[in-house]
Design a protein around this motif. Structure first.
Motif, PDB file in Angstrom:
ATOM      1  N   ALA A 140     -28.259  -1.278 -21.661  1.00 45.81           N
ATOM      2  CA  ALA A 140     -27.957  -2.693 -21.878  1.00 45.81           C
ATOM      3  C   ALA A 140     -26.944  -3.236 -20.865  1.00 45.81           C
ATOM      4  O   ALA A 140     -26.887  -4.443 -20.639  1.00 45.81           O
ATOM      5  CB  ALA A 140     -27.444  -2.899 -23.301  1.00 45.81           C
ATOM      6  N   ASN A 141     -26.157  -2.372 -20.226  1.00 44.76           N
ATOM      7  CA  ASN A 141     -25.179  -2.806 -19.228  1.00 44.76           C
ATOM      8  C   ASN A 141     -25.756  -2.839 -17.821  1.00 44.76           C
ATOM      9  O   ASN A 141     -25.060  -3.189 -16.877  1.00 44.76           O
ATOM     10  CB  ASN A 141     -23.959  -1.876 -19.244  1.00 44.76           C
ATOM     11  CG  ASN A 141     -23.241  -1.912 -20.563  1.00 44.76           C
ATOM     12  OD1 ASN A 141     -22.976  -2.981 -21.097  1.00 44.76           O
ATOM     13  ND2 ASN A 141     -22.952  -0.747 -21.113  1.00 44.76           N
ATOM     14  N   GLY A 142     -27.016  -2.412 -17.671  1.00 47.05           N
ATOM     15  CA  GLY A 142     -27.634  -2.362 -16.350  1.00 47.05           C
ATOM     16  C   GLY A 142     -27.402  -1.038 -15.631  1.00 47.05           C
ATOM     17  O   GLY A 142     -27.817  -0.867 -14.489  1.00 47.05           O
ATOM     18  N   CYS A 143     -26.738  -0.094 -16.297  1.00 52.16           N
ATOM     19  CA  CYS A 143     -26.521   1.225 -15.691  1.00 52.16           C
ATOM     20  C   CYS A 143     -27.808   2.033 -15.803  1.00 52.16           C
ATOM     21  O   CYS A 143     -28.550   1.914 -16.780  1.00 52.16           O
ATOM     22  CB  CYS A 143     -25.384   1.946 -16.392  1.00 52.16           C
ATOM     23  SG  CYS A 143     -23.807   1.074 -16.262  1.00 52.16           S
ATOM     24  N   GLN A 144     -28.056   2.868 -14.806  1.00 55.52           N
ATOM     25  CA  GLN A 144     -29.301   3.636 -14.767  1.00 55.52           C
ATOM     26  C   GLN A 144     -29.045   5.131 -14.784  1.00 55.52           C
ATOM     27  O   GLN A 144     -27.994   5.603 -14.356  1.00 55.52           O
ATOM     28  CB  GLN A 144     -30.106   3.275 -13.513  1.00 55.52           C
ATOM     29  CG  GLN A 144     -30.619   1.858 -13.532  1.00 55.52           C
ATOM     30  CD  GLN A 144     -31.536   1.553 -12.370  1.00 55.52           C
ATOM     31  OE1 GLN A 144     -31.362   2.059 -11.268  1.00 55.52           O
ATOM     32  NE2 GLN A 144     -32.534   0.715 -12.631  1.00 55.52           N
ATOM     33  N   GLY A 145     -30.037   5.839 -15.275  1.00 54.09           N
ATOM     34  CA  GLY A 145     -30.057   7.291 -15.255  1.00 54.09           C
ATOM     35  C   GLY A 145     -31.471   7.740 -14.911  1.00 54.09           C
ATOM     36  O   GLY A 145     -32.446   7.036 -15.191  1.00 54.09           O
ATOM     37  N   THR A 146     -31.580   8.896 -14.290  1.00 56.93           N
ATOM     38  CA  THR A 146     -32.872   9.420 -13.849  1.00 56.93           C
ATOM     39  C   THR A 146     -33.012  10.862 -14.306  1.00 56.93           C
ATOM     40  O   THR A 146     -32.042  11.627 -14.299  1.00 56.93           O
ATOM     41  CB  THR A 146     -32.972   9.361 -12.306  1.00 56.93           C
ATOM     42  OG1 THR A 146     -32.802   8.022 -11.887  1.00 56.93           O
ATOM     43  CG2 THR A 146     -34.311   9.882 -11.816  1.00 56.93           C
ATOM     44  N   ASP A 147     -34.229  11.229 -14.690  1.00 58.72           N
ATOM     45  CA  ASP A 147     -34.526  12.624 -15.009  1.00 58.72           C
ATOM     46  C   ASP A 147     -35.998  12.888 -14.707  1.00 58.72           C
ATOM     47  O   ASP A 147     -36.784  11.947 -14.523  1.00 58.72           O
ATOM     48  CB  ASP A 147     -34.225  12.936 -16.475  1.00 58.72           C
ATOM     49  CG  ASP A 147     -34.102  14.437 -16.751  1.00 58.72           C
ATOM     50  OD1 ASP A 147     -33.902  15.222 -15.789  1.00 58.72           O
ATOM     51  OD2 ASP A 147     -34.207  14.839 -17.925  1.00 58.72           O
ATOM     52  N   THR A 148     -36.360  14.155 -14.642  1.00 53.43           N
ATOM     53  CA  THR A 148     -37.740  14.556 -14.373  1.00 53.43           C
ATOM     54  C   THR A 148     -38.204  15.541 -15.433  1.00 53.43           C
ATOM     55  O   THR A 148     -37.396  16.200 -16.083  1.00 53.43           O
ATOM     56  CB  THR A 148     -37.901  15.207 -12.987  1.00 53.43           C
ATOM     57  OG1 THR A 148     -37.084  16.394 -12.943  1.00 53.43           O
ATOM     58  CG2 THR A 148     -37.493  14.259 -11.872  1.00 53.43           C
ATOM     59  N   THR A 149     -39.513  15.614 -15.599  1.00 55.15           N
ATOM     60  CA  THR A 149     -40.131  16.612 -16.467  1.00 55.15           C
ATOM     61  C   THR A 149     -41.399  17.098 -15.785  1.00 55.15           C
ATOM     62  O   THR A 149     -42.089  16.317 -15.125  1.00 55.15           O
ATOM     63  CB  THR A 149     -40.424  16.047 -17.876  1.00 55.15           C
ATOM     64  OG1 THR A 149     -40.932  17.100 -18.706  1.00 55.15           O
ATOM     65  CG2 THR A 149     -41.389  14.887 -17.856  1.00 55.15           C
ATOM     66  N   THR A 150     -41.669  18.381 -15.894  1.00 53.08           N
ATOM     67  CA  THR A 150     -42.850  18.970 -15.274  1.00 53.08           C
ATOM     68  C   THR A 150     -43.962  19.101 -16.305  1.00 53.08           C
ATOM     69  O   THR A 150     -43.760  19.666 -17.384  1.00 53.08           O
ATOM     70  CB  THR A 150     -42.523  20.355 -14.674  1.00 53.08           C
ATOM     71  OG1 THR A 150     -41.485  20.189 -13.708  1.00 53.08           O
ATOM     72  CG2 THR A 150     -43.743  20.962 -14.007  1.00 53.08           C
ATOM     73  N   VAL A 151     -45.116  18.563 -15.956  1.00 59.56           N
ATOM     74  CA  VAL A 151     -46.281  18.555 -16.841  1.00 59.56           C
ATOM     75  C   VAL A 151     -47.260  19.638 -16.391  1.00 59.56           C
ATOM     76  O   VAL A 151     -47.578  19.744 -15.204  1.00 59.56           O
ATOM     77  CB  VAL A 151     -46.965  17.176 -16.819  1.00 59.56           C
ATOM     78  CG1 VAL A 151     -48.342  17.228 -17.445  1.00 59.56           C
ATOM     79  CG2 VAL A 151     -46.082  16.146 -17.503  1.00 59.56           C
ATOM     80  N   ILE A 152     -47.719  20.426 -17.347  1.00 55.34           N
ATOM     81  CA  ILE A 152     -48.728  21.456 -17.078  1.00 55.34           C
ATOM     82  C   ILE A 152     -49.961  21.139 -17.925  1.00 55.34           C
ATOM     83  O   ILE A 152     -49.868  21.021 -19.147  1.00 55.34           O
ATOM     84  CB  ILE A 152     -48.205  22.863 -17.416  1.00 55.34           C
ATOM     85  CG1 ILE A 152     -46.996  23.195 -16.536  1.00 55.34           C
ATOM     86  CG2 ILE A 152     -49.312  23.901 -17.269  1.00 55.34           C
ATOM     87  CD1 ILE A 152     -46.275  24.471 -16.921  1.00 55.34           C
ATOM     88  N   ILE A 153     -51.094  20.971 -17.250  1.00 58.38           N
ATOM     89  CA  ILE A 153     -52.374  20.779 -17.928  1.00 58.38           C
ATOM     90  C   ILE A 153     -53.184  22.053 -17.700  1.00 58.38           C
ATOM     91  O   ILE A 153     -53.449  22.426 -16.552  1.00 58.38           O
ATOM     92  CB  ILE A 153     -53.148  19.559 -17.373  1.00 58.38           C
ATOM     93  CG1 ILE A 153     -52.277  18.304 -17.377  1.00 58.38           C
ATOM     94  CG2 ILE A 153     -54.445  19.358 -18.149  1.00 58.38           C
ATOM     95  CD1 ILE A 153     -51.820  17.834 -18.729  1.00 58.38           C
ATOM     96  N   ASN A 154     -53.547  22.728 -18.778  1.00 52.08           N
ATOM     97  CA  ASN A 154     -54.329  23.958 -18.669  1.00 52.08           C
ATOM     98  C   ASN A 154     -55.820  23.634 -18.638  1.00 52.08           C
ATOM     99  O   ASN A 154     -56.284  22.779 -19.396  1.00 52.08           O
ATOM    100  CB  ASN A 154     -54.035  24.888 -19.848  1.00 52.08           C
ATOM    101  CG  ASN A 154     -52.633  25.450 -19.786  1.00 52.08           C
ATOM    102  OD1 ASN A 154     -52.154  25.828 -18.728  1.00 52.08           O
ATOM    103  ND2 ASN A 154     -51.962  25.477 -20.916  1.00 52.08           N
TER     104      ASN A 154
END
Length: 173
Positions: A107-121
């Motif tokens: 709500a303050n305009g601050c940002q955060g970033t993260d990643t996740t690895t997807v595995i499709i079998n």
């Protein structure tokens, strides 16, 4: 303690302890002096966690999850883009395996970033025998290969409905 003689100074690498009141004192060409206060608020960074429900099998639904924020921007393999907090990808295909990145904004305009690895079998490649039996033959054996568990359907008359080899015990007349 912060001091500057610049008209428009910048403070790099803001930290929470930099919040507070900053006094600016000015002198004009006539030698007149005045002061004003600028209040600076430093908000904490957004901590966002990206996860998914994988690994999932091909043709299943893949869910991506972002833990916090008020708006989101997801990107991923194959040109994937979503602005949902928890996007759903139905009918997942092998080509969408890889790293997904989410940028969340609070709500303050601050940002955060993260990643996740997807595995499709991939789906198992299943083979099953086909054949012909003659009238009067008492049994027919069905075989399959390509997986770790098997379920046959319809199971009526079979010696078992699970396993890679089952026998049809009913008489064929």
């Amino acid at each position: 303690l912060y001091t500057s003689n610049q008209q428009n100074p910048s403070i790099a690498n803001a930290a929470l302890n930099m919040a507070g009141n900053y006094v600016v004192t000015v002198t004009d060409a006539n030698g007149c002096v005045n002061a004003n206060v600028a209040q600076v608020t430093v908000n904490p960074s957004l901590i966002i966690n990206a996860t998914n429900n994988g690994p999932v099998c091909m043709n299943s639904s893949l869910n991506l999850f972002a833990s916090s924020g008020v708006s989101w921007s997801w990107t991923g393999p194959g040109g994937f883009i979503s602005f949902a907090q928890n996007p759903l990808i139905p009918n997942a295909q092998l080509i969408i395996s890889g790293t997904y990145t989410v940028v969340g904004t609070d709500a303050n305009g601050c940002q955060g970033t993260d990643t996740t690895t997807v595995i499709i079998n991939p789906l198992p490649i299943v083979t099953a025998n086909s054949g012909t039996i003659c009238v009067g033959q008492q049994t027919a054996t069905l075989t399959a290969a390509g997986a770790s568990t098997y379920t046959w359907n319809p199971s009526f008359g079979l010696s078992s409905n699970t396993g890679s080899i089952v026998t049809d015990r009913k008489s064929v007349v």
